[in-house]
Design a protein around this motif. Structure first.
Motif, PDB file in Angstrom:
ATOM      1  N   VAL A   1       5.523  47.447  27.633  1.00 54.38           N
ATOM      2  CA  VAL A   1       6.073  48.938  27.440  1.00 54.38           C
ATOM      3  C   VAL A   1       6.865  49.069  28.603  1.00 54.38           C
ATOM      4  O   VAL A   1       7.984  49.829  28.684  1.00 54.38           O
ATOM      5  CB  VAL A   1       4.918  49.786  27.327  1.00 54.38           C
ATOM      6  CG1 VAL A   1       5.178  51.343  27.795  1.00 54.38           C
ATOM      7  CG2 VAL A   1       3.966  49.836  26.270  1.00 54.38           C
ATOM      8  N   MET A   2       6.605  48.770  29.742  1.00 54.45           N
ATOM      9  CA  MET A   2       7.318  48.987  31.034  1.00 54.45           C
ATOM     10  C   MET A   2       8.682  48.230  30.919  1.00 54.45           C
ATOM     11  O   MET A   2       9.630  48.778  31.218  1.00 54.45           O
ATOM     12  CB  MET A   2       6.453  48.231  32.299  1.00 54.45           C
ATOM     13  CG  MET A   2       5.360  49.220  32.677  1.00 54.45           C
ATOM     14  SD  MET A   2       4.744  48.805  34.260  1.00 54.45           S
ATOM     15  CE  MET A   2       3.476  47.305  33.586  1.00 54.45           C
ATOM     16  N   ILE A   3       8.711  47.158  30.402  1.00 53.41           N
ATOM     17  CA  ILE A   3      10.087  46.390  30.303  1.00 53.41           C
ATOM     18  C   ILE A   3      10.801  46.981  29.244  1.00 53.41           C
ATOM     19  O   ILE A   3      12.088  47.212  29.575  1.00 53.41           O
ATOM     20  CB  ILE A   3       9.618  44.946  30.055  1.00 53.41           C
ATOM     21  CG1 ILE A   3       9.020  44.291  31.161  1.00 53.41           C
ATOM     22  CG2 ILE A   3      10.951  44.312  29.522  1.00 53.41           C
ATOM     23  CD1 ILE A   3       8.524  42.937  30.808  1.00 53.41           C
ATOM     24  N   TYR A   4      10.539  47.473  27.854  1.00 55.85           N
ATOM     25  CA  TYR A   4      11.288  47.984  27.035  1.00 55.85           C
ATOM     26  C   TYR A   4      11.669  49.156  27.727  1.00 55.85           C
ATOM     27  O   TYR A   4      12.970  49.799  27.180  1.00 55.85           O
ATOM     28  CB  TYR A   4      11.009  47.981  25.952  1.00 55.85           C
ATOM     29  CG  TYR A   4       9.528  48.805  25.198  1.00 55.85           C
ATOM     30  CD1 TYR A   4       9.691  50.018  25.166  1.00 55.85           C
ATOM     31  CD2 TYR A   4       8.642  48.244  24.736  1.00 55.85           C
ATOM     32  CE1 TYR A   4       8.620  50.786  24.707  1.00 55.85           C
ATOM     33  CE2 TYR A   4       7.428  48.696  24.266  1.00 55.85           C
ATOM     34  CZ  TYR A   4       7.536  50.004  24.402  1.00 55.85           C
ATOM     35  OH  TYR A   4       6.577  50.808  23.696  1.00 55.85           O
ATOM     36  N   HIS A   5      11.238  50.172  28.228  1.00 60.49           N
ATOM     37  CA  HIS A   5      11.488  51.475  28.878  1.00 60.49           C
ATOM     38  C   HIS A   5      12.526  51.142  29.934  1.00 60.49           C
ATOM     39  O   HIS A   5      13.613  51.950  29.893  1.00 60.49           O
ATOM     40  CB  HIS A   5      10.331  51.924  29.505  1.00 60.49           C
ATOM     41  CG  HIS A   5       9.566  52.910  28.685  1.00 60.49           C
ATOM     42  ND1 HIS A   5       8.353  53.433  29.017  1.00 60.49           N
ATOM     43  CD2 HIS A   5       9.678  53.698  27.528  1.00 60.49           C
ATOM     44  CE1 HIS A   5       7.792  54.165  27.968  1.00 60.49           C
ATOM     45  NE2 HIS A   5       8.698  54.149  26.854  1.00 60.49           N
TER      46      HIS A   5
ATOM     47  N   PHE B   1      15.937  39.658  32.596  1.00 60.76           N
ATOM     48  CA  PHE B   1      16.290  41.075  32.315  1.00 60.76           C
ATOM     49  C   PHE B   1      17.691  41.362  32.518  1.00 60.76           C
ATOM     50  O   PHE B   1      18.282  41.813  31.558  1.00 60.76           O
ATOM     51  CB  PHE B   1      15.556  41.808  33.558  1.00 60.76           C
ATOM     52  CG  PHE B   1      14.154  42.021  33.550  1.00 60.76           C
ATOM     53  CD1 PHE B   1      13.399  41.668  32.252  1.00 60.76           C
ATOM     54  CD2 PHE B   1      13.520  42.455  34.749  1.00 60.76           C
ATOM     55  CE1 PHE B   1      12.161  42.122  32.320  1.00 60.76           C
ATOM     56  CE2 PHE B   1      11.983  42.432  34.899  1.00 60.76           C
ATOM     57  CZ  PHE B   1      11.465  42.372  33.541  1.00 60.76           C
ATOM     58  N   LEU B   2      18.748  40.731  33.242  1.00 64.53           N
ATOM     59  CA  LEU B   2      19.975  40.875  33.573  1.00 64.53           C
ATOM     60  C   LEU B   2      20.921  40.531  32.248  1.00 64.53           C
ATOM     61  O   LEU B   2      21.571  41.107  31.814  1.00 64.53           O
ATOM     62  CB  LEU B   2      20.544  40.090  34.685  1.00 64.53           C
ATOM     63  CG  LEU B   2      20.078  40.740  35.983  1.00 64.53           C
ATOM     64  CD1 LEU B   2      20.531  39.699  37.131  1.00 64.53           C
ATOM     65  CD2 LEU B   2      20.363  42.113  36.342  1.00 64.53           C
ATOM     66  N   PRO B   3      20.539  39.303  31.692  1.00 63.53           N
ATOM     67  CA  PRO B   3      21.260  38.889  30.468  1.00 63.53           C
ATOM     68  C   PRO B   3      20.727  39.786  28.991  1.00 63.53           C
ATOM     69  O   PRO B   3      21.429  39.954  28.454  1.00 63.53           O
ATOM     70  CB  PRO B   3      20.810  37.528  30.328  1.00 63.53           C
ATOM     71  CG  PRO B   3      19.619  37.172  31.119  1.00 63.53           C
ATOM     72  CD  PRO B   3      19.735  37.970  32.346  1.00 63.53           C
ATOM     73  N   SER B   4      19.591  40.278  29.283  1.00 64.53           N
ATOM     74  CA  SER B   4      18.993  41.099  28.147  1.00 64.53           C
ATOM     75  C   SER B   4      19.991  42.495  28.119  1.00 64.53           C
ATOM     76  O   SER B   4      20.364  42.918  27.036  1.00 64.53           O
ATOM     77  CB  SER B   4      17.535  41.469  28.289  1.00 64.53           C
ATOM     78  OG  SER B   4      16.906  40.257  28.034  1.00 64.53           O
TER      79      SER B   4
ATOM     80  N   ILE C   1      17.416  34.735  24.497  1.00 65.61           N
ATOM     81  CA  ILE C   1      16.959  35.116  25.840  1.00 65.61           C
ATOM     82  C   ILE C   1      15.589  35.273  25.488  1.00 65.61           C
ATOM     83  O   ILE C   1      15.039  36.083  24.624  1.00 65.61           O
ATOM     84  CB  ILE C   1      17.749  36.263  26.295  1.00 65.61           C
ATOM     85  CG1 ILE C   1      19.097  36.201  26.409  1.00 65.61           C
ATOM     86  CG2 ILE C   1      17.138  36.785  27.602  1.00 65.61           C
ATOM     87  CD1 ILE C   1      20.046  37.503  26.271  1.00 65.61           C
ATOM     88  N   CYS C   2      14.345  35.129  26.407  1.00 66.22           N
ATOM     89  CA  CYS C   2      13.157  35.351  26.395  1.00 66.22           C
ATOM     90  C   CYS C   2      12.592  35.886  27.454  1.00 66.22           C
ATOM     91  O   CYS C   2      12.688  35.226  28.606  1.00 66.22           O
ATOM     92  CB  CYS C   2      12.434  33.981  25.817  1.00 66.22           C
ATOM     93  SG  CYS C   2      10.590  34.613  25.427  1.00 66.22           S
TER      94      CYS C   2
END
Length: 217
Positions: free
Chosen positions: A199-203, A27-30, A182-183
């Motif tokens: 959905v929760m992650i891209y939000h 999450f952080l590097p994304s 990054i995956c």
């Protein structure tokens, strides 16, 4: 260094969905990659198939206009509207919003069908990346399995064009993981359950980068 308010957005997702704590290191590097992209006036290219194609469109919708925060036009842009089109300036300024440039590669129907018919169907996304992608942009490939051939080819084209490659997959990660810088691999394998996490992650990603660019310090 991300803002404390941005970090709290990430932390809030983990608090709501503890199972996603396994994704924290991605999450952080994304978010940092997206910030590097947008802070230098670059763009996001995104694609996927089926439900992931719909997710691609959804992401663009959240980035190209206000999501959770007001995005008042910069003063310089307001001044240009007032100078060039004074009769419409108030309408423009009152309704237009700051934007985070993003393109979905799935909605180019005329191009995709022509290229699929004339060349190679599984290279439609890759061709668009070659044509639209520039160094400094970010490519986001969404694949619940990690084995979507057209998304993998697009990711490879993105690497050739020197884009940062993000991937959003299921637990396996598949071949897409091997190509990605990054995956984010969610802890599920069943397609609809993977999509629910996506959905929760891209939000979260959209909220986080919006906060970095438009939020208060």
């Amino acid at each position: 260094m991300l803002k404390k308010t941005t970090l709290s957005i990430i932390e809030m997702l983990i608090k709501r969905q503890p199972a996603l704590s396994v994704c924290l290191d991605a999450f952080l590097p994304s978010v940092e990659a997206l910030y590097a992209c947008y802070s230098k006036q670059h763009k996001l290219l995104v694609c996927g198939n089926g439900g992931s194609a719909a997710d691609s469109e959804h992401i663009v919708g959240e980035l190209m206009k206000g999501f959770l925060l007001p995005r008042k036009l910069k003063r310089a842009v307001q001044d240009q509207f007032e100078f060039m089109f004074p009769e419409d300036a108030a309408y423009f300024i009152g309704n237009l919003q700051g934007s985070l440039p993003a393109l979905s590669l799935v909605n180019q129907i005329a191009f995709n069908t022509a290229f699929a018919n004339d060349q190679a169907p599984n290279l439609c996304f890759a061709q668009q990346v070659l044509g639209l992608g520039n160094a400094g942009d970010v490519f986001l490939g969404i694949s619940t399995s990690g084995y979507s051939e057209n998304v993998i080819y697009a990711a490879k084209a993105a690497k050739v064009r020197n884009l940062t490659v993000l991937a959003l997959t299921g637990q396996d990660g598949g071949e897409l993981e091997a190509v990605a810088d990054i995956c984010i691999q969610v802890p599920e394998r069943e397609t609809y359950k993977v999509q629910e996490y996506h959905v929760m992650i891209y939000h979260m990603l959209c909220a986080a980068i919006e906060n970095e660019i438009f939020g208060k310090s």
